[in-house]
Write a protein that holds these residues in place. Sequence first.
Motif, mmCIF file in Angstrom:
data_model
loop_
_atom_site.group_PDB
_atom_site.id
_atom_site.type_symbol
_atom_site.label_atom_id
_atom_site.label_comp_id
_atom_site.label_asym_id
_atom_site.label_seq_id
_atom_site.Cartn_x
_atom_site.Cartn_y
_atom_site.Cartn_z
ATOM 1 N N LEU A 367 0.805 -1.210 0.000
ATOM 2 C CA LEU A 367 0.000 0.000 0.000
ATOM 3 C C LEU A 367 0.842 1.265 0.000
ATOM 4 O O LEU A 367 0.296 2.358 0.072
ATOM 5 N N MET A 368 2.154 1.135 -0.046
ATOM 6 C CA MET A 368 2.992 2.319 -0.087
ATOM 7 C C MET A 368 2.761 3.089 -1.382
ATOM 8 O O MET A 368 2.549 2.483 -2.446
ATOM 9 N N TYR A 369 2.782 4.375 -1.298
ATOM 10 C CA TYR A 369 2.486 5.301 -2.396
ATOM 11 C C TYR A 369 1.032 5.217 -2.849
ATOM 12 O O TYR A 369 0.676 5.738 -3.904
ATOM 13 N N GLY A 370 0.171 4.556 -2.057
ATOM 14 C CA GLY A 370 -1.229 4.432 -2.460
ATOM 15 C C GLY A 370 -1.988 5.735 -2.404
ATOM 16 O O GLY A 370 -2.954 5.936 -3.151
ATOM 17 N N LEU A 371 -1.588 6.648 -1.523
ATOM 18 C CA LEU A 371 -2.253 7.940 -1.398
ATOM 19 C C LEU A 371 -1.521 9.049 -2.126
ATOM 20 O O LEU A 371 -1.837 10.222 -1.942
ATOM 21 N N ALA A 432 -5.967 1.895 -12.373
ATOM 22 C CA ALA A 432 -7.249 2.358 -12.902
ATOM 23 C C ALA A 432 -8.185 2.787 -11.781
ATOM 24 O O ALA A 432 -8.914 3.783 -11.910
ATOM 25 N N ALA A 433 -8.202 2.050 -10.665
ATOM 26 C CA ALA A 433 -9.027 2.441 -9.521
ATOM 27 C C ALA A 433 -8.560 3.770 -8.932
ATOM 28 O O ALA A 433 -9.375 4.627 -8.565
ATOM 29 N N ALA A 434 -7.250 3.956 -8.837
ATOM 30 C CA ALA A 434 -6.725 5.225 -8.322
ATOM 31 C C ALA A 434 -7.057 6.381 -9.261
ATOM 32 O O ALA A 434 -7.365 7.490 -8.811
ATOM 33 N N ALA A 447 -15.796 7.311 -3.395
ATOM 34 C CA ALA A 447 -14.366 7.393 -3.147
ATOM 35 C C ALA A 447 -13.915 6.316 -2.159
ATOM 36 O O ALA A 447 -12.835 5.743 -2.309
ATOM 37 N N TYR A 448 -14.732 6.027 -1.167
ATOM 38 C CA TYR A 448 -14.399 4.979 -0.197
ATOM 39 C C TYR A 448 -14.320 3.611 -0.877
ATOM 40 O O TYR A 448 -13.377 2.837 -0.639
ATOM 41 N N ALA A 449 -15.295 3.310 -1.726
ATOM 42 C CA ALA A 449 -15.285 2.020 -2.424
ATOM 43 C C ALA A 449 -14.079 1.907 -3.352
ATOM 44 O O ALA A 449 -13.447 0.847 -3.444
ATOM 45 N N LEU A 450 -13.733 2.982 -4.034
ATOM 46 C CA LEU A 450 -12.564 2.948 -4.915
ATOM 47 C C LEU A 450 -11.276 2.786 -4.115
ATOM 48 O O LEU A 450 -10.337 2.124 -4.573
ATOM 49 N N GLY A 451 -11.212 3.381 -2.917
ATOM 50 C CA GLY A 451 -10.036 3.186 -2.078
ATOM 51 C C GLY A 451 -9.892 1.758 -1.607
ATOM 52 O O GLY A 451 -8.787 1.195 -1.604
ATOM 53 N N VAL A 452 -11.007 1.130 -1.222
ATOM 54 C CA VAL A 452 -10.967 -0.283 -0.830
ATOM 55 C C VAL A 452 -10.575 -1.151 -2.012
ATOM 56 O O VAL A 452 -9.801 -2.113 -1.885
#
Length: 480
Positions: A367-371, A432-434, A447-452
Motif C-alpha cells: 500500500l505504499m504510495y497508495g495515497l 485504474a481504480a486510483a 471514493a471509499y469504495a474505490l479506495g478499498v
Amino acid sequence: MAQRHHDLTASAAGPVTTGDALEGYLRAQATEFLRALRQHREAGSAASHGTSHASASGAEERDDAARALRRSARRISGTLRTFRPLLDAEWSQALRSELSWLSATLALEHAYGARLERLLLALNRLSGAAPQPPAVRVSTPASAPVRTPCRAADAAGSGGAVTGSPDTTPGTPVAASTSTPGTPALPDAPPPTVGATDARTANGAPVAGGAGGPQGAALTAAPTGAGARTTTASPTTATRAGTAPRATGARTATAPPTAPAAPSTASAPADRGNLTVGAAKAGALLDRQLTLARTRAHSTALQALGSSRFHAVADRAAVLASEVPLTPAASATDLRPYAAAAEERLADAVAALPLVTAGSPYNAEALMYGLSADAAPHPQDAPWHHVRLLLRLHRYACEILGGPDAPPDDVRLLTACAALDRHRDASEAAAAAAQAARTPRIAPATAYALGVLHADQRHEVEAARYAFQRTWQKQPVPTT
C-alpha cells in the motif's frame, strides 16, 4: 538465490543450435503472422456483413486472430532482440520497433476489457453482493386505481384535491401529487392505501414515530422545492394547507412535523452497506471510463491496421517468411551463448528483486504510495515488469534451442510467467481504480469504495509476487 532453468551450454547432441534453427524459427513465426492477418481480415468482413449470430462469431474469431497476431509479433521481436548480432542490424532494429508498436496497439482493447471485468468482479466480491439481473417492471392490474399525469396536473392546478376517477369508488381518497410542477407522475405506481401501519418517506424507508392504525396513516414526502408539502391521508376528511375544510368524504391534508429517522445500532453492517452503495456508483464510474478507453483503443487498432505503416510491417513479414537476412557467419554460429546471455540477464534481474520481502504472504509495503497524488505508475512495479519481459525472452530462446518438435515449456517457467502476468494485471487494475478516485466531485461513498478496491488490487500484486517467489525458488526438474 534464483536457479536457472536449463543448462544451455551442455552437450551439443540434440536439436540444431546454429543459425539454421534461428532461420527456421523466424520463418515459422512470420508464416503464423501472415495466417493470423488473413484470418483477422476474413473475420472482420464476416462480422460487418453477416447476421447478428454471424457477427458475434465473427467478433470472436477476430479477437482470436488479433491474439495470434500479437503472439507471433512478440516472438519475432523478442528473437530479433536476443540474437541481433546474427542478423542485419538496420533491418532487425527497424522491424523490432514496428512489431513492438503493433503488438502494443492491438493489446490495448483486450487489456481494457479484461481490466473492467476484473474490477467489477472485485467490487462484487468486496461488497458481498452478487451481480443482480435487471429489474423487471410489473404493470399495475386493471382493477387497481391508477394516478395519471393529467389528473395529477389538474389537481395541482385547480388547488383542490382529487376526489375520484372512473377506476375508483366514491369516497376513496387518492394520493395527491407531491412532485414539482412539470414532473409527470408514474403511471405504474399504485397510490397509497388508507390505513397503513407505518409512516414512509418518499424513497420507501420507514420513519420512526409514524402514527399507525386506520386513522393516522401518514405519507411523508421529502421536500422537492418551492411548494412542497406534507400530506396526511384520512378516510373521512381532507383539507389543503391554507384552505378551508371541504365536505365530508373529501381528503384532509395537514402538515404534521416529520419524525427524524431512527439511528442505526449496528456498526459493521452499516460499513458493509456503505461499501455496497459506493460499489454500485464506483462500478458505474469505472464502466464509463474503461468502456470509453476500450472504444478509443478499438478505433486506434482499426486505424493502425489500415495504415500504410502496418502495410509496411506486413510486407516485411512476408519477406521474412521467405528470406531471413542473416549475417554471413550466422549459419555456422552456435546459438547457445546468446541464449545463455539472455538467461544471465534474467537471473541478474531476479536477484535484484526483493524476494525476501515477497516471501511474506502479507506485505504492508503493497500500500505504499497508495495515497500519492502522482498519477505515474507504481515505483515498485517497474522491476517486476522488467523481469516479466526478460522471462519471455528466455522462453523464446528455449523454444528455438528445443526445435519445432520440442515439448512445451516446463511447468516452472509457465507458472512463473502466469504469476507475473497476474502481477501486471493487478497493478494496472489498481492504477485504474486510483485514476477513477481522482475524478472531481464524486460522492464520499464512491471514493471509499474505490479506495478499498485499490487496496485489494495492491494486495493482489503482493500475492502474485509471493507466488512468483515460491515458484522461482524451487529446484528445476532436470530434462534429458
